[in-house]
Design a protein around this motif. Structure first.
Motif, mmCIF file in Angstrom:
data_model
loop_
_atom_site.group_PDB
_atom_site.id
_atom_site.type_symbol
_atom_site.label_atom_id
_atom_site.label_comp_id
_atom_site.label_asym_id
_atom_site.label_seq_id
_atom_site.Cartn_x
_atom_site.Cartn_y
_atom_site.Cartn_z
ATOM 1 N N UNK A 38 5.264 7.897 1.806
ATOM 2 C CA UNK A 38 6.450 8.508 1.225
ATOM 3 C C UNK A 38 6.049 9.725 0.391
ATOM 4 N N UNK A 318 17.894 11.027 11.892
ATOM 5 C CA UNK A 318 16.782 10.162 11.462
ATOM 6 C C UNK A 318 15.491 10.957 11.396
ATOM 7 N N UNK A 324 11.948 15.026 5.865
ATOM 8 C CA UNK A 324 12.212 15.304 4.446
ATOM 9 C C UNK A 324 11.416 14.336 3.565
ATOM 10 N N UNK B 27 9.361 -4.134 4.271
ATOM 11 C CA UNK B 27 7.924 -4.307 4.033
ATOM 12 C C UNK B 27 7.722 -5.152 2.790
ATOM 13 N N UNK B 159 14.460 11.038 -3.245
ATOM 14 C CA UNK B 159 14.791 11.992 -2.178
ATOM 15 C C UNK B 159 15.433 11.300 -0.980
ATOM 16 N N UNK B 160 14.845 10.196 -0.530
ATOM 17 C CA UNK B 160 15.385 9.531 0.650
ATOM 18 C C UNK B 160 16.787 9.003 0.394
ATOM 19 N N UNK B 197 10.192 3.520 -3.098
ATOM 20 C CA UNK B 197 9.395 3.972 -1.965
ATOM 21 C C UNK B 197 8.004 4.462 -2.365
ATOM 22 N N UNK B 198 7.686 4.419 -3.655
ATOM 23 C CA UNK B 198 6.318 4.666 -4.099
ATOM 24 C C UNK B 198 5.826 6.096 -4.026
ATOM 25 N N UNK B 199 4.582 6.266 -4.480
ATOM 26 C CA UNK B 199 3.934 7.577 -4.573
ATOM 27 C C UNK B 199 2.638 7.603 -3.781
ATOM 28 N N UNK B 241 21.554 5.113 10.799
ATOM 29 C CA UNK B 241 20.569 6.073 10.285
ATOM 30 C C UNK B 241 19.898 5.487 9.031
ATOM 31 N N UNK B 244 17.463 2.619 9.754
ATOM 32 C CA UNK B 244 16.183 3.004 10.360
ATOM 33 C C UNK B 244 15.070 3.127 9.318
ATOM 34 N N UNK B 245 15.458 3.199 8.029
ATOM 35 C CA UNK B 245 14.446 3.400 6.982
ATOM 36 C C UNK B 245 14.103 2.114 6.228
ATOM 37 N N UNK B 248 10.530 1.884 5.327
ATOM 38 C CA UNK B 248 9.943 3.074 4.716
ATOM 39 C C UNK B 248 9.273 2.757 3.375
ATOM 40 N N UNK B 250 5.718 3.390 0.453
ATOM 41 C CA UNK B 250 4.369 2.937 0.137
ATOM 42 C C UNK B 250 4.496 1.603 -0.595
ATOM 43 N N UNK B 251 3.958 0.531 -0.021
ATOM 44 C CA UNK B 251 4.057 -0.761 -0.701
ATOM 45 C C UNK B 251 3.496 -0.671 -2.125
#
Ligand code: FMN
Ligand code: FMN
Ligand code: FMN
Ligand code: FMN
Lengths: 343, 343, 343, 343
Positions: A38, A318, A324, B27, B159-160, B197-199, B241, B244-245, B248, B250-251
């Motif tokens: 991400x 998607x 992005x 995840x 962002x997502x 969603x992590x860094x 849409x 689908x994420x 997504x 970073x764990x």
């Protein structure tokens, strides 16, 4: 040699089975093992992300390919029209189904002539490569391209499928030289693809040396043609022979890497089990330039042009959102984005 | 720009969906792959284990953070009060939800003003970082801190989530410089967090260079905001849409390591899917200083202050007993305790 | 300090819960990851395989230990008698449950006095090591050995269990020196064991330096004492604290290797989740000298002496046949047999 | 020594249990971890692929072995006839079941005399190797070969099975020298096989030095003889002893590699859990020369000769198509084809 109605009947069988039965491969694409990091702070505005590229002289506005599927009957012509209208709407690429029927029966050509619905798209003609060992030469290839007003010709390889068909054409010996001859003589570039079992590095290298312009890996993980044939076969023993190959093939993700390692400078398209925009994004990060899908678009085109436009739009969104959140503002940046391999 | 009632409606939707629907990420945090070695003979008395530390000028009596969640409505104010009372009772840290509503509508400030219920805790103000690209500057950040009497400001990156919201604000270009400017000018330290969603290491490094005081990884494995948005979206195609994420991000465990490797000297907080005191202990052994939770505390605060005090107590006990059985008598010792990575 | 009836009640609870509830650890022993190579052509006669060894001055006819379980009530005395009769019948080793009750209430000593039923076996006395930090010294240890006419004393370590018990004794500080003192002064060797969470290499090294004669790893993968305590706890929040530790502990296979690496010369016994003769054989191939089981023998002894003799016989046969098919004619050969690590 | 009717009863039990019960090993063959790379462009004509080879003076037209199964009763004689007719039809190899009954009771020889139905096949006689330690010598081995007009003799090793049978013969000491003597004196080559638990490299090396001509690994992953014996045992405790070995054995794929590494020049046959032509192809790519199956052919032969011919044909087709799609035109090429190891 199967006559026209036989081929048409087989084509209709294929479409029906693909729409109704579970023809999923026993293996996965391998894309599920890859993950983007991400990007918490993308230096991007979502609306400005650029999905376009130039390919074979056409601007492709999103790296999405409607994979080769059909033609040769009235129903197939209607499906091709809807696919073409959606492709034109979104400015994406489209492949036609095998044009053998139209070569042999010019009155069927109509069902492949979608250029009128899609004047600007990258359009790909299609023939079975093995035909070059039976009855075709460069002339027939050229005819396929011209009647479709196509920008390139796909020759598809489907050795295992032929071997599983009672009526299959299984003389593949010496085929590489025939392909090489077509590459030399044809007016447009030649793309070679599989139909769902992928390529090894060694075969990619041989094809690059023969002069092909691109390989579409059409790897394992999506539609399994051994399963499709299994449903067509009446005899239970023969059906079990087909079923034994459910796990066959190079998974799509692996096959992209195989082709890149065997033929580093060749253009690669990905297909085989791609199911959303993230799969396409991963394919591009692994080295592909387009991501193709067959099954999902067939289901949409069986409904209407609008449904197909919607289906493409979903995948395009998607992909764009994925870029992005991965911090890639263009396809070049996406191609350089690192994937994490899990498990 | 969404008006106040729109934002308030969205906030109410978020709380309702979080309480009722399955919004779990596809995840896992990755913490389940780590295990402490049992210390059969700890040289410790359980009751003397020290969970406290100094952070941003406050004594935090246990390394537990009630993650940023809410504010801006009466119901939210009530939840914030309960969370604050529990935080004060246990001497732990607490984050407020995004204060944008209060900045734009001062009459809503009240729902964020919990300092009166929690005079001694480490209290963290909160704003969406992307607002710095639209309408806010240091002045608004300062106001958020002051109206909350907070010890630091969290800027969250999502962002997502913005990309998946129909009304989303997706101009992230140039945001890093705005964050840098706030870090320079603000009277209190700036913490940057994700929302699930992590860094990556690279982004952590950029943020450290920009002057942030801490990163809360808010990694994948817990509440998934793409799933939350999916439930809010009426149109099935747009909902797909979002869906689908689901995988997504970073764990959380990976993201702690990413941030430590990208910015070794930065203070790290862990959150995203932490569910008990053992998860917090593992996060600290991986390099974090606080472990935050949102969902579990929201459920407790929807009941009462007592329930919230109990929920914190449960986690505090698990953490303390875990330290005992791992042989760590203090947070410094815990930070140096080796974890076994299993698969 | 809990009085006698409290301790007796807790003991009865433990036996009842162990017989009725699912108290299985959330982790596996790790032994399932190891496999013997089949020896297709063993140079052996099955009937001549030698399972015996000398340990602490006794001949142990098969490397099976009935792990420490009970005593202190009439029911427990009856179970101990049956276990002892089966041990005598097969010439195997047996541990007594914690003798604290008998030390404090001499009228209960009877339930531990099984020497009369088992004149020849290796018999092991048992006390909780942490008692050395509260009320006991070498004198009490000596008394435990003498009243049982035991060949060695087991001191068990159960820090996590104590921490989860409302009435738990959790002052473990300085305990190592107390153990060292007992090792020096006692008339028989001292064995230290866990109760289901295993040992690390570092702790094994410290205990070897303190003078213990053997470690019984009692690793994770079998009876989970956090689960047992969970069933005893009425308050749901406290029960959840216990439940959080279901996956705690060093799996038995890993713990054998930890102890061997930390204290290569120490005698190692394996226990914790061993369930058949193959598990014992694998434990010996990993470095242990005896394999102990608690749960399975408790269930048999709850029925009769004959049932217990049968249960031991089953395991002895499995072990002997396993040695045959692995090509090991003696325990020394078994100890040198290579295991394959899978997965 | 069991008398004739006992042996016949046991044999009938075995067939019944194999046809009716789940006697599948708890482990897999390991072949599922290997995969061929798809050859998209085989330089081959399917019909010209050559499956034949010379073995022990016979032309074997496809590398398929009907594994040793039965004989000694009238029903068994009928099954042997059907198997032989199918073997003759396809020109493949066939093993007889243990001929001990025929040696001791010449009137039973008939049920093994299939040469009249299969004049051209590679036919393999069969005796239990352990008999050499009890009552047999080279003379009996020679007699088994002669009465069957066999091309080679299989000596099977089944130590674990013998150990699990109440009436089992478990004196294996010194057996290697007896096998060596038979190898020296017999008029035909000697093959040694297991019955479902495979070989280690070390044992393969010892057998090669003793002069055996081939090893049939008969590894784990298919029929489990501990399970078969488990169903025969009335006493529940003894049945549990058998059940404990359900996961025993060297998986077939691993065992092929073990034998190749221990005895690189020895001829290797693969069996144990092979279930289709792809399994045989993989076995050959790993180093074997024939792939044997027992269970599947037994089920077909219980029906008719035609059914058995069909069953062989199915496997032969799968193998041929697999070679086509892997690009191997002969068994030599298949033996050099690279497999991908997945996990
Ligand atoms: C109904 C149908 C017909 C197809 N016909 C052709 C064809 O004529 N030529 C060809 O090259 N591939 C054909 N394909 C294969 C696809 O182009 C594609 O390679 C393969 O299906 C994998 O993609 P998928 O998993 O997205 O379905 C067909 C696929 C489908 C589903
Ligand atoms: C109902 C709810 C509202 C949230 N609102 C905010 C917010 O306003 N600002 C923010 O930074 N994070 C917000 N978060 C994200 C959390 O702070 C946290 O990063 C994330 O939920 C992961 O934690 P969890 O898995 O423990 O729920 C919210 C979470 C929840 C559940
Ligand atoms: C009912 C019961 C009582 C036990 N009591 C004791 C005890 O008093 N002292 C001790 O050292 N271990 C005690 N244990 C632990 C066992 O000795 C053993 O270490 C542990 O249960 C792991 O073995 P298992 O998985 O085979 O049950 C007890 C176990 C059970 C099942
Ligand atoms: C009914 C039956 C009888 C068998 N009898 C013999 C035998 O007499 N001699 C022998 O060497 N193997 C015998 N076997 C073992 C097979 O030859 C083979 O090694 C084993 O079953 C593994 O193959 P599979 O998994 O394909 O069944 C027998 C197997 C079956 C199923």
């Amino acid at each position: 040699m199967p006559d026209n109605s036989q081929v048409a009947g087989r084509k209709a069988d294929h479409i029906r089975i693909n729409l109704e039965a579970d023809v999923q491969s026993g293996v996965t694409t391998g894309l599920e093992r890859y993950r983007f990091l991400n990007e918490a702070l993308p230096d991007l505005n979502l609306a400005e992300i650029d999905l376009s590229q130039e390919l074979f002289g056409r601007t492709v506005r999103a790296p999405i390919l409607i994979s080769s599927m059909t033609g040769g009957t009235q129903e197939a012509g209607e499906i091709n029209r809807r696919l073409a209208e959606a492709a034109q709407f979104h400015g994406i690429a489209m492949g036609l189904g095998s044009q053998r029927a139209a070569i042999e029966h010019p009155e069927l050509a109509d069902s492949f002539q979608v250029r009128k619905f899609a004047p600007d798209i990258l359009l790909l003609a299609n023939l079975g490569a093995v035909q070059l060992n039976y009855r075709y030469g460069t002339a027939e290839c050229q005819r396929a391209v011209e009647l479709a007003e196509a920008d390139a010709l796909i020759l598809h390889l489907n050795a295992l499928q032929e071997a599983l068909q009672p009526e299959g054409e299984t003389q593949f010996k010496g085929l590489l030289h025939k392909i090489e001859a077509v590459c030399k003589a044809l007016s447009v570039p030649v793309i070679v693809k599989e139909v769902g079992w992928g390529f090894s590095a060694a075969t990619a290298r041989r094809l690059a040396q023969a002069g092909v312009a691109a390989i579409d890996v059409a790897g394992a993980g999506g539609t399994s043609w051994s399963q499709v044939e299994m449903y067509r076969i009446a005899d239970p023993r023969q059906a079990r022979v087909a079923a034994a190959f459910r796990h066959w093939g190079v998974p799509t993700a692996d096959s992209i890497l195989e082709v890149k390692s065997g033929a580093p400078d060749l253009l690669v398209f990905a297909s085989g089990g791609l199911r959303d925009g993230l799969d396409i994004a991963k394919s591009i990060a692994l080295g592909a330039r387009l991501g193709g899908m067959a099954g999902p678009f067939l289901k949409a085109a069986a409904v209407s042009t609008e449904e197909t436009i919607g289906a493409v739009d979903e995948i395009r969104q998607e992909l764009q959102i994925c870029m992005f959140a991965a911090g890639a503002g263009s396809l070049e940046q996406l191609a350089r984005t690192r994937l994490i391999r899990t498990e």
